[in-house]
Design a protein around this motif. Structure first.
Motif, PDB file in Angstrom:
ATOM      1  N   LEU A   7       0.834  -1.200   0.000  1.00  0.00           N
ATOM      2  CA  LEU A   7       0.000   0.000   0.000  1.00  0.00           C
ATOM      3  C   LEU A   7       0.869   1.251   0.000  1.00  0.00           C
ATOM      4  O   LEU A   7       0.511   2.262  -0.618  1.00  0.00           O
ATOM      5  CB  LEU A   7      -0.931  -0.005   1.217  1.00  0.00           C
ATOM      6  CG  LEU A   7      -1.863   1.195   1.362  1.00  0.00           C
ATOM      7  CD1 LEU A   7      -2.808   1.313   0.176  1.00  0.00           C
ATOM      8  CD2 LEU A   7      -2.659   1.103   2.670  1.00  0.00           C
ATOM      9  N   VAL A  10       1.586   2.293  -3.453  1.00  0.00           N
ATOM     10  CA  VAL A  10       0.432   2.933  -4.083  1.00  0.00           C
ATOM     11  C   VAL A  10       0.310   4.384  -3.616  1.00  0.00           C
ATOM     12  O   VAL A  10       0.049   5.294  -4.413  1.00  0.00           O
ATOM     13  CB  VAL A  10      -0.859   2.143  -3.784  1.00  0.00           C
ATOM     14  CG1 VAL A  10      -2.067   2.820  -4.428  1.00  0.00           C
ATOM     15  CG2 VAL A  10      -0.735   0.704  -4.286  1.00  0.00           C
ATOM     16  N   GLY A 159      -3.200   0.983  -8.776  1.00  0.00           N
ATOM     17  CA  GLY A 159      -3.778   0.889  -7.436  1.00  0.00           C
ATOM     18  C   GLY A 159      -4.351   2.201  -6.934  1.00  0.00           C
ATOM     19  O   GLY A 159      -5.227   2.206  -6.051  1.00  0.00           O
ATOM     20  N   GLY A 162      -8.039   2.329  -6.843  1.00  0.00           N
ATOM     21  CA  GLY A 162      -8.669   1.762  -5.659  1.00  0.00           C
ATOM     22  C   GLY A 162      -8.712   2.745  -4.503  1.00  0.00           C
ATOM     23  O   GLY A 162      -9.700   2.792  -3.748  1.00  0.00           O
ATOM     24  N   GLY A 187      -3.509  -4.157  -8.603  1.00  0.00           N
ATOM     25  CA  GLY A 187      -3.341  -2.899  -7.892  1.00  0.00           C
ATOM     26  C   GLY A 187      -4.555  -2.506  -7.083  1.00  0.00           C
ATOM     27  O   GLY A 187      -4.436  -2.081  -5.919  1.00  0.00           O
ATOM     28  N   VAL A 188      -5.738  -2.636  -7.674  1.00  0.00           N
ATOM     29  CA  VAL A 188      -6.966  -2.247  -6.982  1.00  0.00           C
ATOM     30  C   VAL A 188      -7.254  -3.194  -5.817  1.00  0.00           C
ATOM     31  O   VAL A 188      -7.624  -2.754  -4.719  1.00  0.00           O
ATOM     32  CB  VAL A 188      -8.149  -2.211  -7.971  1.00  0.00           C
ATOM     33  CG1 VAL A 188      -9.477  -2.120  -7.232  1.00  0.00           C
ATOM     34  CG2 VAL A 188      -7.994  -1.034  -8.923  1.00  0.00           C
ATOM     35  N   THR A 191      -4.837  -2.577  -2.892  1.00  0.00           N
ATOM     36  CA  THR A 191      -5.173  -1.336  -2.199  1.00  0.00           C
ATOM     37  C   THR A 191      -6.457  -1.472  -1.393  1.00  0.00           C
ATOM     38  O   THR A 191      -6.504  -1.126  -0.199  1.00  0.00           O
ATOM     39  CB  THR A 191      -5.326  -0.199  -3.224  1.00  0.00           C
ATOM     40  OG1 THR A 191      -4.124  -0.103  -3.982  1.00  0.00           O
ATOM     41  CG2 THR A 191      -5.614   1.117  -2.545  1.00  0.00           C
TER      42      THR A 191
END
Length: 329
Positions: A7, A10, A159, A162, A187-188, A191
């Motif tokens: 995270l 991101v 991400g 997200g 990515g989404v 996250t």
């Protein structure tokens, strides 16, 4: 051994691309809400610069290049939307870009990439064949390959979508994410689940040649034949030496759903008539899955509508009710 994406990566990507991408709207869909009996929202990433979510990852990767890498240029393979995004990001950074594509990429997407100032190379009838030209340019000219999905900076950039969704709608229960090579889903999902472990993430793809779902079923990256489909941006393989997205999709996604061509056309049509949105086939697969009743107990749902780069003559035929079958054309 590759470092895991976190995270924190991101969050770092969001700072990097701030000012280079649009914070896209989240719109309620009254028609889909009425249809399934739960709140449905559309994350309208088709309004992003270049017309798709791909700019998030491309911008993050280009902006993180070293001065030497920028001087030698970037090269990538694309089914259309990523090429447009990479070309746009590279041009804004003053970096040469070469985009390699197969003969299956629609002309409107090739023209869109060329309009962004990239050099175009058409090679073969699959993304894997186009990748051979990418490899040649890397070997002979020292260019940096930025792949469309299987790259840490690309995944971290995707991400950020997200992050936006959960800031806009913290109570979301289910995210419907178009699935191709898996960069967006990886990515989404990373996250969203880092913020809310209980959230459900469903990958949606087309029946005609989804390499990721086939690979997950086989337990390893597996080549599939690329076929004409209304969801053309979801075509292509995931790479024999996949480093990130295969494992991340296997670990993070809660479910996978396939939609057929008639359902994709229905999604495109409904997006236009019910929600006044022009969405390409790959961006409409979540709408298609909801309308076909393929998502069980979705709860408060966010559909990622990820692109608008459809040939407008094809769009006109679809919204007019024509039964379009690209295999027969």
């Amino acid at each position: 051994m590759k470092e895991p994406i976190t995270l924190g990566d991101v969050l770092s990507a969001r700072k990097t691309i701030s000012g280079h991408v649009i914070h896209t709207p989240l719109r309620p869909s009254a028609s889909l809400t009425d249809r399934i009996g739960s709140p449905v929202w559309l994350k309208c990433e088709q309004h992003q610069y270049t017309g798709s979510f791909k700019l998030r990852g491309a911008a993050n990767a280009v902006l993180k290049l070293s001065p030497e890498q920028k001087q030698k240029g970037v090269v990538g393979v694309s089914t259309g939307n990523y090429g447009r995004a990479l070309a746009y990001a590279a041009r804004n950074a003053g970096v040469r870009a070469v985009i390699c594509m197969s003969e299956l990429v629609p002309k409107n997407k090739v023209d869109g990439i060329r309009a962004q100032g990239a050099e175009i190379c058409i090679s073969g009838t699959s993304q894997d064949e186009a990748q051979k030209e990418v490899d040649r340019l890397v070997a002979e000219q020292g260019m940096t390959m930025l792949p469309p999905f299987d790259h840490a900076d690309i995944i971290a950039g995707q991400g950020t979508l997200g992050l936006e969704v959960l800031e806009q709608l913290p109570e979301a229960n289910t995210l419907l994410v178009p699935l191709s090579g898996g960069g967006l889903l990886a990515g989404v999902a990373l996250t969203a689940k880092s913020i809310n472990p209980a959230i459900r993430v469903v990958g949606i793809s087309m029946e005609r040649g989804c390499a990721m779902i086939t690979s997950l079923q086989e337990g390893k990256p597996t080549a599939v034949k690329e076929l004409p489909t209304l969801a053309d941006s979801l075509g292509g393989g995931i790479g024999e030496n996949n480093q990130y997205t295969f494992d991340m999709c296997a670990d993070l996604a809660d479910d996978f759903v396939l939609v057929n061509e008639a359902q994709i056309a229905d999604g495109i049509r409904a997006a236009y008539h019910d929600d006044q949105q022009v969405i390409e086939g790959s961006g409409a697969v979540g709408i298609a899955a909801l309308r076909a009743g393929l998502i069980d107990n979705p709860g408060t749902t966010v559909v990622l509508t990820t692109g608008c780069n459809i040939d407008m003559s094809l769009h006109k035929r679809i919204i007019g009710g024509e039964d379009v079958d690209l295999m027969a054309e």
